[in-house]
Design a protein around this motif. Structure first.
Motif, PDB file in Angstrom:
ATOM      1  N   GLU A 298       0.841  -1.186   0.000  1.00 17.34           N
ATOM      2  CA  GLU A 298       0.000   0.000   0.000  1.00 17.34           C
ATOM      3  C   GLU A 298       0.882   1.243   0.000  1.00 17.34           C
ATOM      4  OE1 GLU A 298      -2.988  -0.175   2.978  1.00 17.34           O
ATOM      5  OE2 GLU A 298      -3.505  -2.239   2.491  1.00 17.34           O
ATOM      6  N   LEU A 301       0.199   6.902   3.078  1.00 18.06           N
ATOM      7  CA  LEU A 301      -0.934   7.809   3.120  1.00 18.06           C
ATOM      8  C   LEU A 301      -0.391   9.215   3.235  1.00 18.06           C
ATOM      9  CD1 LEU A 301      -3.844   6.960   3.098  1.00 18.06           C
ATOM     10  CD2 LEU A 301      -3.817   6.951   5.580  1.00 18.06           C
ATOM     11  N   GLU A 302      -0.621  10.036   2.215  1.00 16.23           N
ATOM     12  CA  GLU A 302      -0.074  11.384   2.264  1.00 16.23           C
ATOM     13  C   GLU A 302      -0.920  12.271   3.157  1.00 16.23           C
ATOM     14  OE1 GLU A 302       0.386  12.863  -1.717  1.00 16.23           O
ATOM     15  OE2 GLU A 302       1.334  10.962  -2.255  1.00 16.23           O
ATOM     16  N   GLY A 352      -7.120   0.131   7.822  1.00 19.21           N
ATOM     17  CA  GLY A 352      -6.201   0.702   6.842  1.00 19.21           C
ATOM     18  C   GLY A 352      -4.817   0.892   7.431  1.00 19.21           C
ATOM     19  N   PRO A 353      -4.609   2.004   8.113  1.00 23.33           N
ATOM     20  CA  PRO A 353      -3.263   2.328   8.591  1.00 23.33           C
ATOM     21  C   PRO A 353      -2.679   1.302   9.556  1.00 23.33           C
ATOM     22  CG  PRO A 353      -4.681   4.238   8.658  1.00 23.33           C
ATOM     23  CD  PRO A 353      -5.559   3.087   8.335  1.00 23.33           C
ATOM     24  N   TRP A 472      -8.038  11.263  12.567  1.00 29.42           N
ATOM     25  CA  TRP A 472      -7.148  11.601  11.445  1.00 29.42           C
ATOM     26  C   TRP A 472      -5.874  12.284  11.948  1.00 29.42           C
ATOM     27  CZ3 TRP A 472     -11.158  13.624   7.297  1.00 29.42           C
ATOM     28  CH2 TRP A 472     -11.799  12.504   6.748  1.00 29.42           C
ATOM     29  N   TYR A 476      -1.441  11.166  11.668  1.00 30.40           N
ATOM     30  CA  TYR A 476      -0.275  11.927  11.229  1.00 30.40           C
ATOM     31  C   TYR A 476       0.584  12.370  12.399  1.00 30.40           C
ATOM     32  CZ  TYR A 476      -2.557  11.561   6.838  1.00 30.40           C
ATOM     33  OH  TYR A 476      -3.144  11.032   5.722  1.00 30.40           O
ATOM     34  N   ARG A 484       1.794   2.700  11.018  1.00 27.08           N
ATOM     35  CA  ARG A 484       1.909   2.298   9.619  1.00 27.08           C
ATOM     36  C   ARG A 484       3.204   1.530   9.377  1.00 27.08           C
ATOM     37  NH1 ARG A 484      -0.036   8.038   7.871  1.00 27.08           N
ATOM     38  NH2 ARG A 484       1.395   7.843   6.126  1.00 27.08           N
ATOM     39  N   GLN A 552      -7.512   2.335   1.099  1.00 31.00           N
ATOM     40  CA  GLN A 552      -6.192   2.966   1.180  1.00 31.00           C
ATOM     41  C   GLN A 552      -6.260   4.479   1.144  1.00 31.00           C
ATOM     42  OE1 GLN A 552      -5.501   1.040  -2.293  1.00 31.00           O
ATOM     43  NE2 GLN A 552      -4.291  -0.638  -1.491  1.00 31.00           N
ATOM     44  N   THR A 553      -7.407   5.012   1.353  1.00 33.33           N
ATOM     45  CA  THR A 553      -7.518   6.458   1.299  1.00 33.33           C
ATOM     46  C   THR A 553      -7.950   6.971   2.649  1.00 33.33           C
ATOM     47  OG1 THR A 553      -9.810   6.317   0.689  1.00 33.33           O
ATOM     48  CG2 THR A 553      -8.208   6.350  -1.097  1.00 33.33           C
ATOM     49  N   LEU A 554      -7.801   8.270   2.823  1.00 28.71           N
ATOM     50  CA  LEU A 554      -8.138   8.841   4.118  1.00 28.71           C
ATOM     51  C   LEU A 554      -9.634   9.099   4.226  1.00 28.71           C
ATOM     52  CD1 LEU A 554      -6.874   9.912   6.723  1.00 28.71           C
ATOM     53  CD2 LEU A 554      -6.848  12.161   5.670  1.00 28.71           C
TER      54      LEU A 554
END
Lengths: 607, 400
Positions: A298, A301-302, A352-353, A472, A476, A484, A552-554
């Protein structure tokens, strides 16, 4: 229990084990080779039952059995060729979504074709009576089943060890990529295995019709039993499936024989939880070879760009303006969407993450809801406090269950979360005096100053948006990056001193807490709460939302939740066969956007 | 946007109302109907046909005091959360004046809870739970069918007459089965103090392991059996019980097993002599039922199930209530329902003022096999009014 009743219950267990084994063997084969978690396996079984009852009328029972099995095998092959073959490259859980869509379509097809009434098949000619065993009448057909299960086991064993095709199947089960690299034609191997699995499911269903009627509810109940058997036995292991089927069927028979019939509600899930905690790969399973290539690693994730953050803030602003425009049903629907958005984001947070696939996330949603409801109704706390403290029940549940779950990975982890969810569900369901049992609790309304639709909508918006933002933000933070790292390379993460398990446990608990917030919001928006809020279908809804949006997206889970909730609301209202329509839409989305909605948009904008 | 468009529409309709004769459409009375059609199709498809027939008849006969009746029907999604949202949609988007329907008890309770909060009348059609009119009853919720307690009470006199000592009980493990079992034990012990309860089996709904359950019941050596199984569980139980000789020389009492929905699939497995509650549709010769039967068969080319009677009678209840209330004012509707008397295909009923329960009864009889099909014989109509708890008991339950 007397000796003779012990013997009879033992035989009952054996007969039950044979049936379980037939379905589970097919599921296990399919998973072993194609890595597909075939959610529609119970639907294949159901089809087998209906075709058999239908064909038994003119042709007689014994002809109807092979006809039903073959018909289901052909159908299975068709599904593999037309559908699954197109999405082997997609992220592995997407096939699960496709098979979930199939469940909906097959169910409505069955209803349309055979009508709503239960259909009880004939007794099997030649095995229609009972014989005396230990002085008690015992059905001859059960004896036939007791013999038939091991016969199928033997045939499968011969097929897998004595034929070339079987060798290839075993090779692919052990290492799919290597088998492909050595020139095995995977296409036909996969189709063949899927057809064989379907054949076994159809056979299992057809052989069941002298014992139970074909009903529209059988699909999900069979598939959950089969999953349990396969996982307890060890994925991909046929012998394991047999042992597990035997174990579970016997335990069930003796629960009933000894007078603990209430336990049958959940006993297989307790067995599964115990087995997975003690033997993480099932009784006879092996540590699976890591999948290479499928889906690819994957991408990182930006962090959202300032423009994206601005757009999300604008969205929040727009949502805050809605009550000024419409005070009616729109608000009710949007409240549901917001609640499920938070639920889906919390599930995505671990799926996901963190890479922890959970099939039982509704447990924490439901625990939060019950926490809030019980604090209000039984604890007499004010509503505002119940809403804030209730979610802690979800968080605590996740702390407890998560400790066990993060010790596993992949499908085993998913099944352990499912087992815990079922155990939590059964406690809530059975504990009449405290949780209200199957009826649940009513009278859980917001305090008067929050009781208007508008006021409660703002509460939901604030808590959901706040929850999503916090989750979210956590992704980060150093915590999120470490999480991750743990997903992408546990070894390296470990080597640089990251406590992967500890982090995963924390993430699991955090996700449970926020699912609990969603649950508490849900309880007060409905005024009541019932065990369905922590049942498997609710967990599946969450999975569908996350996968539809793109794992795989936020922001994917947000759109997935909105789309799915809206779809259910809009379609169920106007269309008779709405389940099939939802299934069809999901299938189309899966085929058109294998990366999920957001994944598709992102790729397009990148191109 | 929305409000402006709505305002424009409002102005337009006002203009129409003043300029011309009142439009028929503006006069329509809307009823919100909701049910778990996809989850319980065997019962609810006939139910739907029942209220559709009633709707046609009501409007043909001039509607509600000259106003047309319209039913807005919805799938409730089969769980309480979605059902509550569906009810909200009916109320706020469709502007229905009254709610009716629901099948499962927990969904019925959730909707009745909403009706109480939003102050709208809700006529529950199918939920059998005692709680919807008693423990959790509220002034907005009415229920037509005889509850679990009432149907158990209808069977108990026959059970006590047999003077059997050892009773075994089997029930689906959720509220309906649990409360049927509790009521049976309480009522039988009262009627026959020496009754013993020797074995209890509570398989999960739709997941009965029939062979093992039947064997466990045999091991308990009961003189008689009380069961509240239905649907697929009942079919499995009956076949295994027949094969293993559980029912030989043992009387069996089974709630609901005489309802065509659950009896017809049994076909040649139908056990002889069971005491059941149900609906012997082809043998009831009262004029009210003959008329209903003829109309139903003419419209649907099929015979009615119990669900058909429930759907038909529920919509007639709503229509009668609206007629008596002279409009759609909630308080007037509640007042109209208090003590309202009306006919149904299976007999006259009264809506009790004290708990909003109708006195609809059920047919009590024995099962028998005729030409490979199950039928009810020696049946009689048990009037619900005779099997309700006393006013004191009701007041205690409703905490009034």
């Amino acid at each position: 229990m007397t000796y003779s009743s012990v013997l009879i219950q033992f035989l009952n267990g054996l007969a039950g084990a044979s049936t379980l084994f037939l379905v589970a063997a097919g599921l296990s084969l399919i998973f072993g080779v194609t890595r597909i978690i075939n959610f529609a396996h119970g639907s294949l079984y159901m089809l087998g039952m209906y075709v058999a009852v239908w064909a038994a009328e003119p042709l007689g029972f014994w002809w109807s059995v092979p006809i039903a099995a073959l018909a289901v095998a052909v159908f299975g092959a068709g599904v593999e060729i037309a559908l699954l073959r197109r999405i082997y490259g997609a992220p592995e859980l997407l096939q699960l979504l496709a098979t979930f869509a199939l469940v909906l379509i097959v169910k409505d097809f069955t209803l349309w074709q055979w009508g709503p009434e239960d259909m009880l098949g004939p007794r099997a000619p030649g095995f229609s009576g009972a014989v005396e065993i230990a002085g008690r009448p015992f059905p001859e057909y059960e004896l036939f089943l007791i013999g038939f299960g091991p016969l199928v086991l033997g045939a499968l064993w011969l097929l897998l060890t004595r034929t070339r095709w079987g060798t290839l199947v075993r090779a692919a089960t052990q290492d799919r990529e290597m088998a492909g690299a050595l020139g095995v034609n995977q296409k036909w191997l996969f189709t063949g295995v899927f057809a064989l699995g379907a054949l076994l499911a159809g056979l299992g269903g057809a052989l069941q019709i002298p014992r139970e009627p074909a009903t529209l509810l059988i699909d999900l109940s069979v598939v959950s039993d089969a999953f349990v058997v396969v996982v307890v036995g060890g994925l991909g292991s046929i012998g394991g499936a047999f042992v597990a089927a035997l174990l579970i069927a016997e335990i069930k028979a003796f629960c009933i024989g000894l007078g603990f019939s209430q336990l049958t509600l959940v006993v297989e899930f307790i067995v599964m939880a115990v087995v997975l905690v003690l033997r993480p790969w099932g009784l006879l399973g092996r540590v699976p070879a890591p999948a290479r290539g499928a889906g690819g690693a994957e991408p990182p994730l930006e962090a959202p760009s300032p423009a994206a953050i601005g757009a999300l803030l604008a969205l929040c602003g727009a949502l805050a303006l809605v009550p000024a425009l419409s005070a009616g049903y729109t608000l009710v629907l949007l409240t549901d969407v917001l609640v499920f958005a938070l639920f889906a984001v919390s599930l995505h947070f671990i799926m996901g993450p963190a890479g922890l696939h959970s099939f039982g996330h509704a447990a924490y949603f439901g625990l939060g809801a019950y926490g809030a409801g019980l604090l209000l109704v039984r604890g007499g706390l004010p509503m505002e406090l119940s809403l804030l403290l209730g979610p802690l029940a979800g968080g605590l549940g996740a702390v407890l269950f998560g400790w066990f779950c993060v010790r596993l990975s992949g499908v085993y982890l998913a099944m352990l979360t499912l087992a815990f969810a079922q155990i939590a569900w059964s406690v809530v369901f059975q504990w009449d005096a405290f949780t209200g049992g199957s009826n649940g609790l009513i009278g859980i309304w917001p305090a008067p100053w929050l009781s208007s639709k508008t006021a409660y909508y703002y509460v939901t918006l604030a808590l959901s948006a706040g929850g999503v933002a916090l989750l979210w933000r956590a992704l980060y933070s150093p915590f999120g990056y470490a999480l991750r790292a743990g997903r992408d390379s546990p070894l390296r993460a470990d080597a640089i001193g990251i406590d992967v398990r500890g982090l995963q446990w924390a993430a699991f608990s955090l996700a449970g807490l926020f699912a609990g917030v969603a649950g508490a919001l849900y309880a007060f928006s409905k005024g009541s709460i019932s065990p369905e809020s922590l049942s498997v279908p609710r967990s599946v809804d969450g999975l569908v939302m996350v996968l539809l949006g793109g794992i795989q997206t936020l922001t994917g889970p947000l759109w997935g939740a909105a789309l799915f909730t809206w779809l259910q609301d809009a379609v169920a209202r106007g269309i008779d066969y709405w389940r099939a329509v939802i299934g069809g839409v999901v299938l189309l989305l899966v085929l058109a956007f294998p990366q999920g909605l957001t994944g598709f948009l992102r790729r397009r904008s990148a191109a | 946007m929305m409000t402006r468009r709505r305002a424009l529409l409002g102005v337009a309709s006002l203009a129409v109302a003043f300029s011309a004769a009142p439009l028929a459409q503006a006069q329509t009375i809307k009823v919100g109907e909701m049910n778990s059609y996809k989850l319980f199709p065997a019962f609810l498809e006939p139910y739907k046909k029942g209220w559709e027939l009633a709707l046609e008849e009501i409007n043909k006969a001039g509607g509600i005091n000259g106003r047309k009746l319209e039913v807005v029907s919805r799938e409730d999604g089969g769980n309480p959360g979605d059902a509550v949202r569906t009810a909200e949609e009916l109320l706020s988007r469709e502007n229905v004046s009254v709610l009716m329907g629901t099948f499962a008890s927990h969904i019925g309770l959730a909707v009745s809870n909403l009706a109480n909060q939003r102050k709208v009348v809700f006529v529950a059609a199918e939920p059998l739970t005692d709680k919807i009119v008693w423990e959790n009853g509220n002034r907005y919720t009415f229920r037509i069918r005889p509850s679990t307690y009432m149907q158990v009470a209808m069977l108990v006199p026959d059970a006590a007459k047999l003077k059997k000592q050892r009773w075994a009980i089997v029930y689906p493990n959720y509220e309906y089965g649990q409360s049927a079992t509790a009521s049976f034990k309480k009522l039988l012990s009262k009627a026959q103090p020496d009754a013993q309860f020797v074995g209890e089996q509570a398989p999960a709904l739709n997941k009965i392991d029939a062979g093992a359950v039947v064997q466990a019941l045999i091991d308990a050596k009961p003189d008689a059996i009380f069961s509240s199984l239905f649907g697929a569980d009942l079919q499995k139980f009956v076949r295994e019980g027949n094969l293993r000789g559980l029912f030989k020389d043992r009387p069996v009492f089974n709630l609901l097993a005489g309802e065509p929905e659950y009896l017809d699939p049994l076909k040649d497995e139908t056990p002889d002599g069971w005491y059941v509650t149900g609906y012997p549709w082809n043998e009831i010769k009262t004029p009210a039922h003959q008329k209903f039967l003829a109309a139903y068969q003419a419209k649907w080319k099929d015979y009615p199930r119990l669900g058909s009677v429930v759907g038909y009678s529920t919509l007639y209840t709503v229509a009668n209530m609206l007629k008596r209330a002279g409009g759609t004012d909630t308080e007037k509707m509640i007042a109209a329902m208090k003590g309202m008397e009306m006919d149904t295909p299976i007999g006259p009923i009264v809506w009790r003022p004290i708990d909003n329960q109708s006195t609809m009864g059920a047919y009590v009889g024995r099962l028998a096999k005729k030409q490979g099909k199950g039928v009810m014989v020696n049946w009689r109509y048990a009037d619900g009014a005779l099997f309700l708890p006393t006013f004191e008991e009701v007041r205690a339950l409703r905490k009034e």
